[in-house]
Write a protein that holds these residues in place. Sequence first.
Motif, PDB file in Angstrom:
ATOM      1  N   ILE A   1      -0.065  -3.782  12.053  1.00  0.00           N
ATOM      2  CA  ILE A   1       0.065  -5.159  11.599  1.00  0.00           C
ATOM      3  C   ILE A   1      -1.321  -5.611  11.160  1.00  0.00           C
ATOM      4  O   ILE A   1      -2.291  -5.505  11.917  1.00  0.00           O
ATOM      5  N   LEU A   2      -1.416  -6.096   9.928  1.00  0.00           N
ATOM      6  CA  LEU A   2      -2.683  -6.533   9.357  1.00  0.00           C
ATOM      7  C   LEU A   2      -2.648  -8.026   9.075  1.00  0.00           C
ATOM      8  O   LEU A   2      -1.614  -8.566   8.678  1.00  0.00           O
ATOM      9  N   GLY A   3      -3.791  -8.696   9.257  1.00  0.00           N
ATOM     10  CA  GLY A   3      -3.940 -10.088   8.902  1.00  0.00           C
ATOM     11  C   GLY A   3      -4.730 -10.215   7.610  1.00  0.00           C
ATOM     12  O   GLY A   3      -5.723  -9.517   7.408  1.00  0.00           O
ATOM     13  N   TYR A   4      -4.287 -11.127   6.738  1.00  0.00           N
ATOM     14  CA  TYR A   4      -4.941 -11.314   5.436  1.00  0.00           C
ATOM     15  C   TYR A   4      -5.040 -12.807   5.159  1.00  0.00           C
ATOM     16  O   TYR A   4      -4.041 -13.528   5.191  1.00  0.00           O
ATOM     17  N   ASN A   5      -6.276 -13.290   4.916  1.00  0.00           N
ATOM     18  CA  ASN A   5      -6.498 -14.719   4.689  1.00  0.00           C
ATOM     19  C   ASN A   5      -6.719 -15.063   3.220  1.00  0.00           C
ATOM     20  O   ASN A   5      -7.188 -16.158   2.894  1.00  0.00           O
ATOM     21  N   GLY A   6      -6.382 -14.139   2.340  1.00  0.00           N
ATOM     22  CA  GLY A   6      -6.604 -14.330   0.922  1.00  0.00           C
ATOM     23  C   GLY A   6      -7.902 -13.756   0.437  1.00  0.00           C
ATOM     24  O   GLY A   6      -8.144 -13.648  -0.766  1.00  0.00           O
ATOM     25  N   ASP A   7      -8.743 -13.352   1.404  1.00  0.00           N
ATOM     26  CA  ASP A   7     -10.050 -12.789   1.060  1.00  0.00           C
ATOM     27  C   ASP A   7     -10.334 -11.509   1.836  1.00  0.00           C
ATOM     28  O   ASP A   7     -10.654 -10.474   1.261  1.00  0.00           O
ATOM     29  N   THR A   8     -10.178 -11.569   3.141  1.00  0.00           N
ATOM     30  CA  THR A   8     -10.489 -10.419   3.985  1.00  0.00           C
ATOM     31  C   THR A   8      -9.249  -9.960   4.738  1.00  0.00           C
ATOM     32  O   THR A   8      -8.303 -10.723   4.964  1.00  0.00           O
ATOM     33  N   ILE A   9      -9.285  -8.694   5.145  1.00  0.00           N
ATOM     34  CA  ILE A   9      -8.200  -8.064   5.892  1.00  0.00           C
ATOM     35  C   ILE A   9      -8.729  -7.661   7.256  1.00  0.00           C
ATOM     36  O   ILE A   9      -9.838  -7.145   7.374  1.00  0.00           O
ATOM     37  N   ARG A  10      -7.940  -7.899   8.284  1.00  0.00           N
ATOM     38  CA  ARG A  10      -8.350  -7.475   9.623  1.00  0.00           C
ATOM     39  C   ARG A  10      -7.157  -6.842  10.340  1.00  0.00           C
ATOM     40  O   ARG A  10      -6.005  -7.236  10.125  1.00  0.00           O
ATOM     41  N   PRO A  11      -7.417  -5.865  11.208  1.00  0.00           N
ATOM     42  CA  PRO A  11      -6.336  -5.288  12.012  1.00  0.00           C
ATOM     43  C   PRO A  11      -5.920  -6.256  13.106  1.00  0.00           C
ATOM     44  O   PRO A  11      -6.756  -6.771  13.845  1.00  0.00           O
ATOM     45  N   VAL A  12      -4.646  -6.532  13.198  1.00  0.00           N
ATOM     46  CA  VAL A  12      -4.089  -7.421  14.214  1.00  0.00           C
ATOM     47  C   VAL A  12      -3.521  -6.626  15.375  1.00  0.00           C
ATOM     48  O   VAL A  12      -3.632  -7.013  16.539  1.00  0.00           O
ATOM     49  N   GLY A  13      -2.925  -5.487  15.089  1.00  0.00           N
ATOM     50  CA  GLY A  13      -2.348  -4.661  16.142  1.00  0.00           C
ATOM     51  C   GLY A  13      -1.947  -3.309  15.608  1.00  0.00           C
ATOM     52  O   GLY A  13      -1.648  -3.168  14.422  1.00  0.00           O
ATOM     53  N   ASN A  14      -1.964  -2.339  16.475  1.00  0.00           N
ATOM     54  CA  ASN A  14      -1.515  -0.985  16.126  1.00  0.00           C
ATOM     55  C   ASN A  14      -0.525  -0.558  17.205  1.00  0.00           C
ATOM     56  O   ASN A  14      -0.916  -0.258  18.330  1.00  0.00           O
ATOM     57  N   LEU A  15       0.748  -0.547  16.861  1.00  0.00           N
ATOM     58  CA  LEU A  15       1.814  -0.276  17.816  1.00  0.00           C
ATOM     59  C   LEU A  15       2.348   1.135  17.690  1.00  0.00           C
ATOM     60  O   LEU A  15       3.409   1.447  18.221  1.00  0.00           O
ATOM     61  N   SER A  16       1.594   2.005  17.028  1.00  0.00           N
ATOM     62  CA  SER A  16       2.089   3.361  16.782  1.00  0.00           C
ATOM     63  C   SER A  16       2.316   4.145  18.068  1.00  0.00           C
ATOM     64  O   SER A  16       3.096   5.088  18.075  1.00  0.00           O
ATOM     65  N   SER A  17       1.655   3.755  19.156  1.00  0.00           N
ATOM     66  CA  SER A  17       1.810   4.490  20.415  1.00  0.00           C
ATOM     67  C   SER A  17       3.139   4.208  21.097  1.00  0.00           C
ATOM     68  O   SER A  17       3.534   4.933  22.017  1.00  0.00           O
ATOM     69  N   ILE A  18       3.872   3.167  20.660  1.00  0.00           N
ATOM     70  CA  ILE A  18       5.131   2.833  21.338  1.00  0.00           C
ATOM     71  C   ILE A  18       6.341   2.973  20.432  1.00  0.00           C
ATOM     72  O   ILE A  18       7.471   2.784  20.898  1.00  0.00           O
ATOM     73  N   ILE A  19       6.140   3.291  19.146  1.00  0.00           N
ATOM     74  CA  ILE A  19       7.276   3.364  18.234  1.00  0.00           C
ATOM     75  C   ILE A  19       7.514   4.803  17.781  1.00  0.00           C
ATOM     76  O   ILE A  19       6.605   5.624  17.759  1.00  0.00           O
ATOM     77  N   SER A  20       8.753   5.079  17.397  1.00  0.00           N
ATOM     78  CA  SER A  20       9.134   6.393  16.882  1.00  0.00           C
ATOM     79  C   SER A  20       9.106   6.394  15.369  1.00  0.00           C
ATOM     80  O   SER A  20       9.544   5.438  14.719  1.00  0.00           O
ATOM     81  N   ARG A  21       8.598   7.495  14.808  1.00  0.00           N
ATOM     82  CA  ARG A  21       8.645   7.716  13.364  1.00  0.00           C
ATOM     83  C   ARG A  21       9.257   9.081  13.085  1.00  0.00           C
ATOM     84  O   ARG A  21       8.914   9.742  12.106  1.00  0.00           O
ATOM     85  N   CYS A  22      10.207   9.501  13.933  1.00  0.00           N
ATOM     86  CA  CYS A  22      10.848  10.801  13.754  1.00  0.00           C
ATOM     87  C   CYS A  22      11.709  10.847  12.492  1.00  0.00           C
ATOM     88  O   CYS A  22      11.967  11.916  11.953  1.00  0.00           O
ATOM     89  N   HIS A  23      12.174   9.690  12.071  1.00  0.00           N
ATOM     90  CA  HIS A  23      13.051   9.590  10.904  1.00  0.00           C
ATOM     91  C   HIS A  23      12.476   8.544   9.977  1.00  0.00           C
ATOM     92  O   HIS A  23      11.791   7.610  10.408  1.00  0.00           O
ATOM     93  N   TYR A  24      12.765   8.670   8.689  1.00  0.00           N
ATOM     94  CA  TYR A  24      12.207   7.764   7.698  1.00  0.00           C
ATOM     95  C   TYR A  24      12.661   6.325   7.873  1.00  0.00           C
ATOM     96  O   TYR A  24      12.019   5.410   7.374  1.00  0.00           O
ATOM     97  N   GLU A  25      13.763   6.114   8.557  1.00  0.00           N
ATOM     98  CA  GLU A  25      14.242   4.756   8.786  1.00  0.00           C
ATOM     99  C   GLU A  25      13.758   4.183  10.106  1.00  0.00           C
ATOM    100  O   GLU A  25      14.082   3.041  10.443  1.00  0.00           O
ATOM    101  N   GLN A  26      13.001   4.953  10.864  1.00  0.00           N
ATOM    102  CA  GLN A  26      12.505   4.475  12.148  1.00  0.00           C
ATOM    103  C   GLN A  26      11.112   3.867  11.989  1.00  0.00           C
ATOM    104  O   GLN A  26      10.417   4.092  11.008  1.00  0.00           O
TER     105      GLN A  26
END
Length: 392
Positions: free
Chosen positions: A81-106
Motif C-alpha cells: 500500500i503506497l501513499g501519494y500526495n500528488g508530489d511524493t510517494i511513501r510506503p504505507v504498509g507491506n502486507l506480503s507476509s500475510i497474504i497468498s499469491r499462489c494464484h493470479y486472483e489471490q
Amino acid sequence: MRLAVLFSVIFISSTFSGCLGFEDEDKFTWPEKKYADCSLTTEYDLVCETYLNLLSYGAPIASLHYEPLDEIWVAYLDGNILGYNGDTIRPVGNLSSIISRCHYEQGLLGMVFVEGQDFSKILISYIEKDICEESHAAPLVLAEINLENHILYTEYVTVLEKIEQPYRNHNGGYIMYAGNNQYLWGIGDGGSSGDPHKNGQNESTPLGSIRHIEYTNDTYESKTLHYGLRNPWRFDIDSEGGLWIGDVGQKCFEEINFIEKWNETTNFGWSTREGSHDFNLDCNSSRTAAPEGVTDPLLEYSHTGGDCSVTGGFWMDWGPSDLQNGYLYGDFCTGKMWLAKNESGVFTEKVIANTEIQITGFGRGLNDELLIFDWGGQIVKLEEIQNPDDNS
C-alpha cells in the motif's frame, strides 16, 4: 525493515486462468500483459494522462483518500500500500507476509477506513498466506489494522472473519462503507468452473454473496445479504440508495445488477442463470424470463468482440461532468468503458471511451480525477478538457 518496498509478482502472459473469474476448464488464455500508453477514443470532452507509473509494484486494485495527510492510498495485489500526495510517494504498509499469491486472483483485494476512528483503523480483505502446493485453497479474510504514525504494520492485524474456499479463484474481496457502521463485503462463489458445489444458490454458505457487516469497536456481526453471484468484483451504492454490482460472468455474459434498495436481500441467479439466460457453456441460450425469486441483471454484454470480464465501478456523483449521475464500469480485455444511467425509469448504457487499458479497477484522485488501474501497473487519470477561455 518492515517498510522496505518489496517486489511485485510480475504477471507475464501465459495460459493461466482467472481474469477475475475465468478457469482452465474454459480453455481461456489471458491476453498479453500490456503497458497502456493512455490512448483514448471518446466522443466526450475527456483527456487521459499518466497519474502514477510504478510498474514494479504489479497490479493496483483500489484506492482511498487518507485525509490526515491529504494522500491517496493505493493498494496492490502483492500486498503493498503506497501513499501519494500528488508530489511524493511513501510506503504505507507491506502486507506480503500475510497474504497468498499462489494464484493470479489471490492477494490483497480490498480496503476501507473504519468509520468513526479518525483514520486510525482500516479494514482489509485478502487471501490468507498458505502453501502453494497442488490446488490447496486458502480462505478469504477480513481483518482490521491499526495505524501508528500513519503506517500500517502486520503486527497490528486483527482477523475478524474467514471464509473457507474450495478453490483459488473467484475470491471477490471488495469491501465498501455503506453508512452507519455498516459495510458490504463481496465474496466469490468459491471458484473452479460452473459453480460445481452449487454455492451460488445455497443461502447457507457465504460463498457467491455480498455480506452485510455491522462493525464498531465493540461489535462485529456479519450475514449474507445478497446471493446468486459469481464474482462480484466491484459494486457501489448510488445517491438514492440503489445498489449497482458488476458481477463477472463465466464464459458468455457479463452482468450489471441493480436493486433500488441496497439492504433488501436479493437472489441474482448464478449459477442457474448467467445474465438473463439459463446457464450453459455453449452461449446459445436465448433470453428467458427470470425464475420466480430471481432478479436478472439490469444490463448485460456478451464476449463478442473480445470483451471478457466486467470491472465495475463507481456511482459517479463526482468527477468529470459527463460521467456524473451514472454507474461507471469497464471490461478487462478490451478496455472499453460504459456509463449506465436511470433516466426517468429508463435504464441506458453508453460507451464512454475505448482505451488500451486492462482495467482492474477505478479510483478517485486527490482532485476528483477519475483513476483507472491497469493490470500492467500503471494508473492513469481521466479529466475534462479545460477550455482555455474558462476563467476558473
